[in-house]
Design a protein around this motif. Sequence first.
Motif, PDB file in Angstrom:
ATOM      1  N   SER A 109     -30.929  31.736 -16.979  1.00 24.26           N
ATOM      2  CA  SER A 109     -31.163  31.947 -15.547  1.00 24.26           C
ATOM      3  C   SER A 109     -32.315  32.916 -15.327  1.00 24.26           C
ATOM      4  N   LEU A 110     -32.874  32.910 -14.117  1.00 29.44           N
ATOM      5  CA  LEU A 110     -33.941  33.846 -13.780  1.00 29.44           C
ATOM      6  C   LEU A 110     -33.443  35.285 -13.855  1.00 29.44           C
ATOM      7  N   ASP A 111     -32.244  35.541 -13.371  1.00 34.27           N
ATOM      8  CA  ASP A 111     -31.701  36.899 -13.455  1.00 34.27           C
ATOM      9  C   ASP A 111     -31.606  37.376 -14.897  1.00 34.27           C
ATOM     10  N   ARG A 112     -31.160  36.473 -15.770  1.00 34.68           N
ATOM     11  CA  ARG A 112     -31.009  36.873 -17.169  1.00 34.68           C
ATOM     12  C   ARG A 112     -32.360  37.163 -17.810  1.00 34.68           C
ATOM     13  N   VAL A 113     -33.356  36.339 -17.543  1.00 31.78           N
ATOM     14  CA  VAL A 113     -34.645  36.545 -18.200  1.00 31.78           C
ATOM     15  C   VAL A 113     -35.297  37.826 -17.692  1.00 31.78           C
ATOM     16  N   ILE A 114     -35.048  38.200 -16.435  1.00 30.45           N
ATOM     17  CA  ILE A 114     -35.587  39.463 -15.922  1.00 30.45           C
ATOM     18  C   ILE A 114     -34.923  40.638 -16.639  1.00 30.45           C
ATOM     19  N   ARG A 115     -33.604  40.561 -16.830  1.00 34.38           N
ATOM     20  CA  ARG A 115     -32.916  41.630 -17.549  1.00 34.38           C
ATOM     21  C   ARG A 115     -33.411  41.737 -18.993  1.00 34.38           C
ATOM     22  N   VAL A 116     -33.630  40.583 -19.609  1.00 34.10           N
ATOM     23  CA  VAL A 116     -34.117  40.576 -20.993  1.00 34.10           C
ATOM     24  C   VAL A 116     -35.526  41.155 -21.060  1.00 34.10           C
ATOM     25  N   MET A 117     -36.351  40.838 -20.067  1.00 34.38           N
ATOM     26  CA  MET A 117     -37.707  41.395 -20.045  1.00 34.38           C
ATOM     27  C   MET A 117     -37.661  42.917 -20.010  1.00 34.38           C
ATOM     28  N   LYS A 118     -36.779  43.460 -19.187  1.00 32.91           N
ATOM     29  CA  LYS A 118     -36.670  44.918 -19.116  1.00 32.91           C
ATOM     30  C   LYS A 118     -36.250  45.497 -20.466  1.00 32.91           C
ATOM     31  N   ARG A 119     -35.237  44.893 -21.093  1.00 31.61           N
ATOM     32  CA  ARG A 119     -34.772  45.399 -22.388  1.00 31.61           C
ATOM     33  C   ARG A 119     -35.859  45.267 -23.448  1.00 31.61           C
ATOM     34  N   THR A 120     -36.600  44.170 -23.401  1.00 34.45           N
ATOM     35  CA  THR A 120     -37.695  43.992 -24.350  1.00 34.45           C
ATOM     36  C   THR A 120     -38.732  45.084 -24.173  1.00 34.45           C
ATOM     37  N   GLY A 121     -39.028  45.421 -22.913  1.00 35.84           N
ATOM     38  CA  GLY A 121     -39.980  46.500 -22.653  1.00 35.84           C
ATOM     39  C   GLY A 121     -39.480  47.838 -23.153  1.00 35.84           C
ATOM     40  N   GLU A 122     -38.188  48.078 -22.980  1.00 35.78           N
ATOM     41  CA  GLU A 122     -37.611  49.333 -23.477  1.00 35.78           C
ATOM     42  C   GLU A 122     -37.668  49.408 -24.997  1.00 35.78           C
ATOM     43  N   ASP A 123     -37.516  48.266 -25.661  1.00 32.97           N
ATOM     44  CA  ASP A 123     -37.552  48.231 -27.119  1.00 32.97           C
ATOM     45  C   ASP A 123     -38.979  48.272 -27.678  1.00 32.97           C
ATOM     46  N   MET A 124     -39.949  47.949 -26.861  1.00 28.97           N
ATOM     47  CA  MET A 124     -41.336  47.869 -27.307  1.00 28.97           C
ATOM     48  C   MET A 124     -41.868  49.265 -27.647  1.00 28.97           C
ATOM     49  N   ARG A 125     -42.569  49.383 -28.741  1.00 28.93           N
ATOM     50  CA  ARG A 125     -43.158  50.661 -29.121  1.00 28.93           C
ATOM     51  C   ARG A 125     -44.193  51.096 -28.090  1.00 28.93           C
ATOM     52  N   GLU A 126     -44.315  52.416 -27.909  1.00 29.85           N
ATOM     53  CA  GLU A 126     -45.210  52.951 -26.888  1.00 29.85           C
ATOM     54  C   GLU A 126     -46.653  52.518 -27.120  1.00 29.85           C
ATOM     55  N   GLU A 127     -47.028  52.288 -28.381  1.00 30.29           N
ATOM     56  CA  GLU A 127     -48.406  51.896 -28.693  1.00 30.29           C
ATOM     57  C   GLU A 127     -48.813  50.601 -28.010  1.00 30.29           C
ATOM     58  N   TYR A 128     -47.830  49.793 -27.630  1.00 29.01           N
ATOM     59  CA  TYR A 128     -48.122  48.489 -27.053  1.00 29.01           C
ATOM     60  C   TYR A 128     -47.894  48.454 -25.545  1.00 29.01           C
ATOM     61  N   LYS A 129     -47.828  49.654 -24.937  1.00 24.91           N
ATOM     62  CA  LYS A 129     -47.595  49.724 -23.496  1.00 24.91           C
ATOM     63  C   LYS A 129     -48.702  50.550 -22.833  1.00 24.91           C
ATOM     64  N   GLU A 130     -49.895  50.005 -22.813  1.00 26.86           N
ATOM     65  CA  GLU A 130     -51.048  50.554 -22.092  1.00 26.86           C
ATOM     66  C   GLU A 130     -51.397  51.979 -22.509  1.00 26.86           C
ATOM     67  N   THR A 131     -51.405  52.200 -23.805  1.00 29.84           N
ATOM     68  CA  THR A 131     -51.836  53.492 -24.328  1.00 29.84           C
ATOM     69  C   THR A 131     -53.142  53.382 -25.105  1.00 29.84           C
ATOM     70  N   SER A 132     -53.603  52.153 -25.373  1.00 29.93           N
ATOM     71  CA  SER A 132     -54.783  51.903 -26.209  1.00 29.93           C
ATOM     72  C   SER A 132     -54.616  52.499 -27.605  1.00 29.93           C
ATOM     73  N   GLU A 133     -53.366  52.561 -28.073  1.00 27.61           N
ATOM     74  CA  GLU A 133     -53.086  53.108 -29.392  1.00 27.61           C
ATOM     75  C   GLU A 133     -52.490  52.067 -30.336  1.00 27.61           C
ATOM     76  N   GLY A 134     -52.473  50.803 -29.931  1.00 22.66           N
ATOM     77  CA  GLY A 134     -51.918  49.764 -30.784  1.00 22.66           C
ATOM     78  C   GLY A 134     -52.499  48.407 -30.438  1.00 22.66           C
ATOM     79  N   GLY A 135     -52.184  47.416 -31.276  1.00 28.79           N
ATOM     80  CA  GLY A 135     -52.597  46.047 -31.016  1.00 28.79           C
ATOM     81  C   GLY A 135     -54.108  45.866 -31.032  1.00 28.79           C
ATOM     82  N   LEU A 136     -54.605  45.022 -30.123  1.00 33.42           N
ATOM     83  CA  LEU A 136     -56.022  44.724 -30.043  1.00 33.42           C
ATOM     84  C   LEU A 136     -56.855  45.971 -29.740  1.00 33.42           C
TER      85      LEU A 136
END
Length: 461
Positions: free
Chosen positions: A427-454
């Motif tokens: 469901s849409l509600d479920r995928v939104i909740r999963v997106m939030k949890r995925t973001g919480e699990d994501m390392r800080e380097e991959y959340k607009e810090t320019s310290e990881g990834g590309l």
Amino acid sequence: MSPINIRLANLFRVGIGPSSSHTVGPMRAAAAFRQGLLDAGHTRGHITVDLKGSLGSTGRGHHSDLATMAGLMGWAPDSCDPAAVLALRETLAADPCLTAMLDGIDIRLEPDDVNFLRARDTRDEQLPHPNTVTFHLRRGDEVVAAETWCSIGGGFIRRPEEVADGDGAGKPRPVPHPFGDAASLLERAQEMGGTVGQVVLANERALSHDDGAAATTHLDLVWDTFNECIDTGLAGRGVLPGGLGVQRRAPELLAQVHRGDVDLGYAPIARAQAYAFAVQEQNAAGGRVVTAPTNGAAGIVPAVLVQSAQQHGFSRVEIHDALATAAAIAMLVKTHASISGAEVGCQGEVGTATSMAAAALCQLLGGTPGQVTTAAEIGMEHNLGLTCDPIKGLVQAPCIERNAMGVAKAVSAAQLALHSVVQEVVSLDRVIRVMKRTGEDMREEYKETSEGGLAVNHPEC
């Protein structure tokens, strides 16, 4: 569950690029601090600014310092002169007075007093949000006024205590068709025998004092700005500023469509992708765009809807309905997850924009409310885990091309929802909740810090 009361004008904001959370938000926070100083009767002193967390890490490429200076000048994102903003460092170096036109008031800011504190510089500080800015008014060594603001995505700003309490939007007001999640939104649409967009528009009318006239005017402004931004971007040529050497691609891609150089089946998507390039290239150059829901993902919704309107000839009423549908999806994501790349990565920006565009297009093409929410779910599901790793902190690579890919995903999601013959599993509600949890699990380097990834693995740059 409290009804969602987010207003259309707050969600679709007209402002300057390149970032809603790093440019528009800091400008609005700075303007609020300035107004607070004037209201409190402060007449002299000098201001220092600390841009913290993601604002400090990627703020140079996002013009966060210039935006802050502009807000302290009293300028607003929707009405300021973009060229004047870009020249502010030189302007204030020549004359640091922020209040030159106000009699008896002398509050100053030196350009170098806007400090970039990278994520690593604030690791020992518990920031209320990854995008935090603190303002100080000083007289000599004494701090006479201080204020902290958080830029929470999409140009929204909150005080730290409001972030801790949730959205900070105030006490929910009664509306005729209350919804707090996708399931209740779908129920309201089915009860009124209308569309998802009509639910939002009916609630908007109830929240206003003018029977929705201001919302209608604002949606007209949004649509006109979409088209103007596309037209301006298509007329642009050359290399984008910032040092990456990114060439504007929108004009040539559209020219290939016009020449018939692309496969006939790909042509409609190619045209929409040219529009997405146009918007994002304008955004990267500091031009005026609409948060949809953010600047970093501002190309997807206008590209999909403008191309579709040109192809099918939709009326303004239908376009307003589609925009309200897109807004409904963003409201759900903002309420139950985040639209901030610094909080949840690019899945919150491009993922949300893809979901919004898919839902709006599905509705325009005759989809039922159930198909519309399915389209939104598909659009989000296939962006889960998307990182935010802009090279040099610029909203250019991979951001511009990522918007073009979002267009293709949105169109596919709408068509899959329209032609599906099986019940959705997620469901849409479920995928939104999963997106939030995925973001919480994501390392800080991959959340607009320019310290990881590309952002750090680009030796060719």
